[in-house]
Design a protein around this motif. Structure first.
Motif, PDB file in Angstrom:
ATOM      1  N   PRO A 219       0.861  -1.141  -0.033  1.00 38.35           N
ATOM      2  CA  PRO A 219       0.058  -0.105  -0.140  1.00 38.35           C
ATOM      3  C   PRO A 219       0.906   1.295  -0.040  1.00 38.35           C
ATOM      4  O   PRO A 219       2.118   1.244   0.430  1.00 38.35           O
ATOM      5  CB  PRO A 219      -0.707  -0.187   1.258  1.00 38.35           C
TER       6      PRO A 219
ATOM      7  N   TRP B  13      -6.005   0.997   1.752  1.00 40.48           N
ATOM      8  CA  TRP B  13      -5.741  -0.216   2.036  1.00 40.48           C
ATOM      9  C   TRP B  13      -7.127  -0.527   2.908  1.00 40.48           C
ATOM     10  O   TRP B  13      -7.704  -1.781   2.514  1.00 40.48           O
ATOM     11  CB  TRP B  13      -4.766  -0.577   2.888  1.00 40.48           C
TER      12      TRP B  13
ATOM     13  N   ALA C 152      -3.311  -6.607  -1.734  1.00 41.71           N
ATOM     14  CA  ALA C 152      -3.004  -5.259  -2.198  1.00 41.71           C
ATOM     15  C   ALA C 152      -3.380  -5.121  -3.900  1.00 41.71           C
ATOM     16  O   ALA C 152      -2.655  -5.369  -4.643  1.00 41.71           O
ATOM     17  CB  ALA C 152      -1.300  -4.989  -2.026  1.00 41.71           C
TER      18      ALA C 152
ATOM     19  N   VAL D 177      -5.045  -0.307  -4.629  1.00 41.25           N
ATOM     20  CA  VAL D 177      -3.943  -0.187  -3.513  1.00 41.25           C
ATOM     21  C   VAL D 177      -2.923   0.271  -4.260  1.00 41.25           C
ATOM     22  O   VAL D 177      -1.885   1.321  -3.575  1.00 41.25           O
ATOM     23  CB  VAL D 177      -3.811  -1.331  -2.588  1.00 41.25           C
TER      24      VAL D 177
END
Length: 298
Positions: free
Chosen positions: A136, A142, A252, A256
């Motif tokens: 992130p 996130w 992720a 992100v």
């Protein structure tokens, strides 16, 4: 099986010790690849596969960040001690102590990604390249994506997670079982989990001081000191050649990681279609190809 280390030990950091492991020859003439692990509060173990890059000609340095693994444990320290600045200072110290501050590449994975990016923002003269993997740039972003991924879990799993989080019973077997459903989808899709990943996972819970303080009880219930942290406003300062790595099923998510792609000048972005959070374990052959190609380009 990762290659045997050529050196390992500890270096002093303030009044503490940072554990490190070197694979390959730091004086061989190519920049050392320094693996900055996730967490915060994990260990180097799950990134050991990167040591194979030494066979391709790049020496590889692993280390355990302060508070975990082979480095000094400090279970009595509170939230004011465990800061981003502490870990940036530790990284600077490691580079100096190993004599590689004038020629190195950083590989930051998960929490190690924004940590390595923060280091790169000062454009150190010896930094040749930056890899931000599965990471992130903003914890609020996130958390927004974690909520979306959680919403896709089976209803009974969601109910179990919410019930235990509300009650503060996130250390129970029932919560762990529900948590594993998320992890098996978005953290590691290999079953059973590889030993290197399992080792780091268990190390976190052997001493959860750093992880619980800065993150929280798991990857998607972030209630620690980093919950509002973001480096988005400073990403434009990075001038180092940058590779971004993500997995199609990664916690992720592309959302992100997009700030890195949009704001780091010239960043190259590779998405691994069969991976979640650990492409170096989930798609090792392609991972090596991508890494070697990037390293050769520097």
């Amino acid at each position: 099986m990762s290659p045997d280390p050529s050196d390992k030990g500890t270096v002093p950091f303030r009044e503490y010790r940072t554990w490190y492991r070197v694979t390959g020859d730091l004086k061989a003439g190519r920049p050392a690849l320094v693996a900055v692990h996730g967490g915060p509060g994990s260990t180097h173990d799950y990134l050991l596969a990167l040591a194979a890059l030494a066979d391709e000609g790049w020496p590889v340095v692993h280390y355990d960040q302060l508070g975990n693994g082979g480095s000094t444990h400090l279970p009595g320290e509170g939230a004011d001690f465990w800061t981003v600045d502490l870990f940036l200072a530790e990284l600077d110290n490691l580079l100096d102590r190993l004599g590689i501050a004038d020629d190195y590449v950083l590989f930051g994975q998960s929490w190690g990604g924004p940590l390595a990016a923060s280091h790169a923002m000062n454009n150190p003269a010896g930094l040749r390249g930056l890899v931000v993997a599965n990471a992130p740039a903003s914890m609020p972003l996130w958390l927004s994506e974690m909520a979306a991924l959680r919403a896709e879990l089976p209803p009974e799993v969601q109910a179990s997670l919410l019930r235990h989080e509300a009650a503060g019973t996130t250390d129970t077997d029932e919560y762990y079982a529900a948590m594993r459903v998320f992890y098996d989808r978005h953290v590691c899709r290999i079953q059973p989990w590889p030993q290197d990943f399992l080792s780091s996972f268990m190390e976190i819970y052997n001493d959860p001081t750093v992880y619980y303080t800065m993150n929280g009880p798991n990857e998607f219930h972030v209630i620690g000191t980093l919950r509002d942290w973001s480096i988005i406003d400073d990403l434009h300062r990075i001038r180092t050649p940058t590779l971004l790595i993500g997995g199609r099923h990664d916690e992720a998510t592309p959302t992100v990681m997009r700030p890195y792609a949009d704001l780091v000048p010239g960043a190259r972005w590779e998405i691994f279609e069969e991976s979640s959070h650990l492409p170096h374990l989930e798609e090792p052959e392609r991972f090596t190809e991508v890494m070697v190609d990037f390293l050769k380009s520097l």
